[in-house]
Design a protein around this motif. Structure first.
Motif, PDB file in Angstrom:
ATOM      1  N   LEU A  71      15.315  60.032  59.407  1.00 20.53           N
ATOM      2  CA  LEU A  71      16.552  59.934  60.176  1.00 20.53           C
ATOM      3  C   LEU A  71      17.603  59.060  59.490  1.00 20.53           C
ATOM      4  O   LEU A  71      18.592  58.673  60.109  1.00 20.53           O
ATOM      5  CB  LEU A  71      16.251  59.385  61.569  1.00 20.53           C
ATOM      6  CG  LEU A  71      15.293  60.245  62.418  1.00 20.53           C
ATOM      7  CD1 LEU A  71      15.068  59.601  63.768  1.00 20.53           C
ATOM      8  CD2 LEU A  71      15.855  61.655  62.589  1.00 20.53           C
ATOM      9  N   GLY A  72      17.365  58.676  58.218  1.00 20.35           N
ATOM     10  CA  GLY A  72      18.380  57.914  57.489  1.00 20.35           C
ATOM     11  C   GLY A  72      17.806  56.687  56.788  1.00 20.35           C
ATOM     12  O   GLY A  72      16.591  56.560  56.608  1.00 20.35           O
ATOM     13  N   VAL A  73      18.712  55.766  56.400  1.00 21.62           N
ATOM     14  CA  VAL A  73      18.362  54.582  55.607  1.00 21.62           C
ATOM     15  C   VAL A  73      19.001  53.347  56.238  1.00 21.62           C
ATOM     16  O   VAL A  73      20.014  53.454  56.939  1.00 21.62           O
ATOM     17  CB  VAL A  73      18.837  54.752  54.148  1.00 21.62           C
ATOM     18  CG1 VAL A  73      20.353  54.816  54.066  1.00 21.62           C
ATOM     19  CG2 VAL A  73      18.302  53.629  53.260  1.00 21.62           C
ATOM     20  N   GLN A  74      18.381  52.199  55.967  1.00 26.33           N
ATOM     21  CA  GLN A  74      18.931  50.946  56.467  1.00 26.33           C
ATOM     22  C   GLN A  74      18.765  49.856  55.406  1.00 26.33           C
ATOM     23  O   GLN A  74      17.991  50.005  54.461  1.00 26.33           O
ATOM     24  CB  GLN A  74      18.217  50.523  57.749  1.00 26.33           C
ATOM     25  CG  GLN A  74      16.746  50.219  57.544  1.00 26.33           C
ATOM     26  CD  GLN A  74      16.045  49.807  58.829  1.00 26.33           C
ATOM     27  OE1 GLN A  74      16.706  49.502  59.819  1.00 26.33           O
ATOM     28  NE2 GLN A  74      14.727  49.805  58.814  1.00 26.33           N
ATOM     29  N   VAL A  75      19.525  48.767  55.564  1.00 19.12           N
ATOM     30  CA  VAL A  75      19.382  47.604  54.674  1.00 19.12           C
ATOM     31  C   VAL A  75      18.178  46.803  55.147  1.00 19.12           C
ATOM     32  O   VAL A  75      18.162  46.306  56.278  1.00 19.12           O
ATOM     33  CB  VAL A  75      20.646  46.732  54.692  1.00 19.12           C
ATOM     34  CG1 VAL A  75      20.423  45.469  53.863  1.00 19.12           C
ATOM     35  CG2 VAL A  75      21.837  47.514  54.161  1.00 19.12           C
ATOM     36  N   SER A  76      17.173  46.708  54.290  1.00 19.48           N
ATOM     37  CA  SER A  76      15.972  45.958  54.673  1.00 19.48           C
ATOM     38  C   SER A  76      16.087  44.478  54.347  1.00 19.48           C
ATOM     39  O   SER A  76      15.319  43.662  54.853  1.00 19.48           O
ATOM     40  CB  SER A  76      14.740  46.541  53.969  1.00 19.48           C
ATOM     41  OG  SER A  76      14.886  46.443  52.558  1.00 19.48           O
ATOM     42  N   GLY A  77      17.039  44.116  53.495  1.00 16.53           N
ATOM     43  CA  GLY A  77      17.227  42.704  53.177  1.00 16.53           C
ATOM     44  C   GLY A  77      18.050  42.519  51.916  1.00 16.53           C
ATOM     45  O   GLY A  77      18.365  43.466  51.193  1.00 16.53           O
ATOM     46  N   THR A  78      18.428  41.255  51.673  1.00 21.54           N
ATOM     47  CA  THR A  78      19.109  40.896  50.422  1.00 21.54           C
ATOM     48  C   THR A  78      18.244  39.888  49.674  1.00 21.54           C
ATOM     49  O   THR A  78      17.442  39.163  50.275  1.00 21.54           O
ATOM     50  CB  THR A  78      20.488  40.284  50.694  1.00 21.54           C
ATOM     51  OG1 THR A  78      20.328  39.117  51.496  1.00 21.54           O
ATOM     52  CG2 THR A  78      21.401  41.275  51.393  1.00 21.54           C
ATOM     53  N   LYS A  79      18.427  39.841  48.386  1.00 21.52           N
ATOM     54  CA  LYS A  79      17.611  38.958  47.556  1.00 21.52           C
ATOM     55  C   LYS A  79      18.495  38.324  46.490  1.00 21.52           C
ATOM     56  O   LYS A  79      19.326  39.001  45.874  1.00 21.52           O
ATOM     57  CB  LYS A  79      16.489  39.747  46.901  1.00 21.52           C
ATOM     58  CG  LYS A  79      15.530  38.905  46.072  1.00 21.52           C
ATOM     59  CD  LYS A  79      14.482  39.783  45.399  1.00 21.52           C
ATOM     60  CE  LYS A  79      13.621  40.478  46.440  1.00 21.52           C
ATOM     61  NZ  LYS A  79      12.567  41.318  45.807  1.00 21.52           N
ATOM     62  N   GLN A  80      18.310  36.997  46.302  1.00 22.26           N
ATOM     63  CA  GLN A  80      19.047  36.306  45.250  1.00 22.26           C
ATOM     64  C   GLN A  80      18.175  36.161  44.009  1.00 22.26           C
ATOM     65  O   GLN A  80      16.963  35.928  44.102  1.00 22.26           O
ATOM     66  CB  GLN A  80      19.496  34.920  45.718  1.00 22.26           C
ATOM     67  CG  GLN A  80      20.728  34.949  46.608  1.00 22.26           C
ATOM     68  CD  GLN A  80      21.321  33.564  46.761  1.00 22.26           C
ATOM     69  OE1 GLN A  80      20.819  32.750  47.519  1.00 22.26           O
ATOM     70  NE2 GLN A  80      22.395  33.316  46.037  1.00 22.26           N
ATOM     71  N   ASN A  81      18.816  36.278  42.886  1.00 20.50           N
ATOM     72  CA  ASN A  81      18.130  36.098  41.605  1.00 20.50           C
ATOM     73  C   ASN A  81      18.294  34.634  41.183  1.00 20.50           C
ATOM     74  O   ASN A  81      19.371  34.223  40.754  1.00 20.50           O
ATOM     75  CB  ASN A  81      18.735  37.034  40.559  1.00 20.50           C
ATOM     76  CG  ASN A  81      18.124  36.819  39.183  1.00 20.50           C
ATOM     77  OD1 ASN A  81      17.096  36.152  39.039  1.00 20.50           O
ATOM     78  ND2 ASN A  81      18.762  37.381  38.162  1.00 20.50           N
TER      79      ASN A  81
END
Length: 692
Positions: A71-81
């Motif tokens: 049914l689609g896609v979502q943002v699962s999280g952000t990550k810093q390098n």
């Protein structure tokens, strides 16, 4: 409806790609932000519609897989390098970078801790290390500025670097001498001897001068009769001389019963007082137990029938006629007993043998002299006045265990005799004694100085950091034929003088003496004493006396064309002001003072977290603890997996611009593809509508 589902999935795709483009845009915007860490966006699938759950395998069928529609896609999280960025050198001492994991710690105006990788720091007018963009204070450990020690267990505090206001000074407690003394030179057996060209005379008493003669009655006995010096109370006598070719400066003596005033070195009213002053000005060491020598009177060698014991000696020859008398010294200069010295108590000559007794016994721990060994007799180093034996007051004498150093029974009555310490560089010359512009006496040299010597100038510092010059003069005192590899082969003696010495009630420049034993290969064996220099600095507002240890462990005694002796170490230093600093890999702030000294001022500490991804970005390059960051741990840079600090550098952003542009293109294409999905679904829906 299926086409509506496709449009919704595409819309979710547009949303997440927009988020990714936002992150890429933020990364590119911060490509030059100090300490910035790039951010990436992670995607995850949205719910799936299950049309069929499938079935398990049976005996005749292999099983059916489930039927599912996404049914689609979502943002699962952000990550810093959090990888370390490149470093750029700034040359600014307050700019700091972290090479590895960790964060600088700062506090805001409320005392709240924040954390940053941006080390663009500076000093405020009060010397506080701060972030100039916000005023937040950098945290660390401060040293005790009286001892410059940092206690690792102490609490975090503001770091202060007091440029221009912090000063230090340190009194010298020890210095070391390096170099080589020419051990192949001649033994320093003689000091030069000077005598006044005419006797001194007591004008009032019409007799040769005595030690008790008042200076206001003093004159000299010329060929034509007495000549009054015309001295009065309050007159100032000036004395100057050279010693070993160096000027001793002008020293002043006032005829007065009171203490010295400003600009006056010593005072007194009698001839004895004047002789004390002259001896002090010349820096003659008169220590009876030190083995310091004046002029050689007679020499000889021990015959087969001669005897030497610890308490006396019987020597072939008439040394009484040669001028040896009680109070002189005998020194053995060769053989296993070389260096043994003794003061003569009694001396007698009969039947071709001179019999001596000693004031104190020879050193029983050292071999006694043997037949074939050589010896010499020497007079004491001093300034004395020729007197008739036992005529001063019926008790004064220059013999025996407690002689009067000012009495010389062998010199002509009234003649001033100056016997210097042994060695060429202890030789005294060009004496000028004057008053009211007139030269009072001339001096003639009766015995020349001999022997290998060397000098070194040492600057020692008092408790206020004021420098004082000490002249170290070294002489070759004795040689010994070694019987084992580590036996003493050479003995040196040193004398220390300082024109800066001020002693209440006593004037003098001698501040110490000692001996150094070297083995047969010229290497250091031992010295005595260890703590030898004692410089009095009365009424100077400093701790006195200044006691200084001298270390000669690095001095050698190899044969050479000349001696070369230098100061190797010195733990004292003059006043210095903090005028610069640097930060080391361990975060220690090292202060650099104007006198060249360095001291630990403070230490920048770092914070580590169990999960850096759990930190909250709060703007201005700061982080705050988050629910999933874990507790912060304070660590010393370079320990417990923390990075090291690089002073004078800043950490650049770790954004990879090429990677960001590539990701931007991919995100753009993904966004366009999702819009195309919506367009196609819309066209298909339109076709369905057109069927009606």
């Amino acid at each position: 409806m299926a086409l509506i589902r496709a449009m919704n999935a595409a819309i979710s795709g547009l949303r997440v790609q927009q988020t990714k483009i936002d992150a890429i845009g933020n990364n590119i915007a911060n490509v030059n932000t100090t300490g910035y860490k790039s951010t990436s966006v992670d995607f995850g699938t949205l719910l799936s519609q299950i049309v069929g759950f499938g079935s398990a395998p049976t005996g005749t069928l292999g099983g059916v897989d489930p039927t599912q529609y996404g049914l689609g896609v979502q943002v699962s999280g952000t990550k810093q390098n959090f990888a370390t960025g490149n470093f750029v050198a700034t040359g600014v001492a307050s700019d700091l970078a972290i090479d590895g994991d960790g964060f600088f710690i700062v506090t805001d105006g409320t005392g709240r801790e924040l954390y940053t990788r941006d080390g663009t720091f500076g000093l405020n007018p009060g010397g506080l290390l701060i972030d100039p963009s916000t005023g937040f204070r950098v945290q660390g450990l401060m040293a005790d500025l009286s001892t410059f020690t940092i206690t690792p267990s102490s609490a975090l505090t503001d770091i202060t670097i007091p440029l221009g206001s912090l000063t230090i000074a340190n009194a010298t407690t020890k210095f070391g001498i390096d170099g080589n003394f020419n051990g192949g030179g001649p033994i320093a057996s003689n000091g030069n001897v000077l005598q006044s060209s005419v006797p001194l005379f007591d004008i009032a008493g019409a007799t040769p001068a005595s030690l008790a003669t008042l200076l206001t009655d003093l004159g000299r006995l010329e060929t034509g009769g007495p000549l009054d010096f015309g001295l009065s109370t309050g007159d100032v006598l000036e004395f100057q001389a050279e010693k070993g070719g160096r000027s001793l400066g002008v020293r002043k003596f006032e005829i007065s019963a009171g203490p010295p005033t400003a600009g006056i070195d010593d005072t007194g009213t009698t001839l004895r007082d004047l002789l004390d002053f002259i001896e002090g000005a010349l820096g003659i060491n008169t220590s009876l137990s030190s083995g310091t020598w004046g002029a050689s009177i007679a020499t000889g060698s021990i015959a087969a029938l001669d005897t030497v014991t610890t308490t006396g000696a019987a020597l072939t020859g008439d040394f009484v006629t040669a001028g040896v008398r009680p109070g002189d010294y005998i020194r053995f200069t060769s053989g296993p007993g070389a260096g043994q010295t003794a003061q003569i108590d009694t001396i007698a000559f009969a039947a071709g043998v001179t019999t001596l007794t000693f004031v104190s016994p020879l050193d029983g721990a050292v071999p006694l002299p043997l037949p074939g060994d050589t010896f010499e007799f020497n007079e004491r180093s001093r300034v004395a006045l020729g007197v008739a034996a036992a005529t001063e007051d019926g008790t004064l004498s220059d013999a025996g265990p407690t002689p009067d150093l000012r009495v010389d029974e062998a010199s002509p009555v009234g003649v001033m005799r100056i016997s210097a310490n042994a060695g060429l560089l202890n030789a005294i010359d060009n004496i000028v004694l004057s008053a009211n512009g007139d030269r009072l006496l001339l001096f003639n040299e009766s015995t020349a100085a001999t022997g290998e010597t060397a000098t070194a100038h040492v600057t020692v510092f008092d408790s206020l950091g004021k420098p004082h010059d000490v002249v170290m003069t070294y002489m070759l005192e004795a040689r010994r034929s070694p019987t084992t590899g580590d036996a003493v082969g050479t003995r040196l003696r040193w004398f220390a003088e300082s024109a800066d010495q001020i002693q209440s009630g006593t004037f003098g420049t001698t501040v110490g003496t000692g001996t150094i034993d070297l083995d047969a290969t010229g290497k250091f064996v031992s010295e005595n004493p260890g703590a030898a220099i004692d410089l009095s600095l009365d009424v100077q507002g400093v701790l006195t006396a200044l006691a200084v240890d001298v270390d000669h462990a690095e001095l050698t005694g190899l044969a050479s064309t000349s001696s070369s002796i230098i100061v190797g170490t010195n733990d004292g230093f003059a006043e210095g002001t903090l005028n610069n600093y640097s930060v080391g890999a361990d975060g220690v702030v090292t202060g650099i003072f104007s006198n060249g000294q360095t001291r630990s001022i403070a230490q920048v500490m770092l914070a580590r977290f169990g999960n850096n991804q759990g930190l909250l970005q709060v703007g201005s390059n700061y982080y705050a603890t988050g629910a999933d960051s874990g507790l912060r741990t304070i660590v010393t840079p370079g320990t417990f997996s923390a990075g090291s600090v690089r002073g004078g550098f800043l950490e650049e952003s770790n954004v990879d611009i090429a990677r960001e542009f590539t990701d931007l293109i991919v995100a753009q294409r993904a966004f366009q593809a999702n819009t195309r999905t919506i367009s196609v679904a819309n066209e298909l829906l339109q076709d369905l509508v057109n069927l009606i």
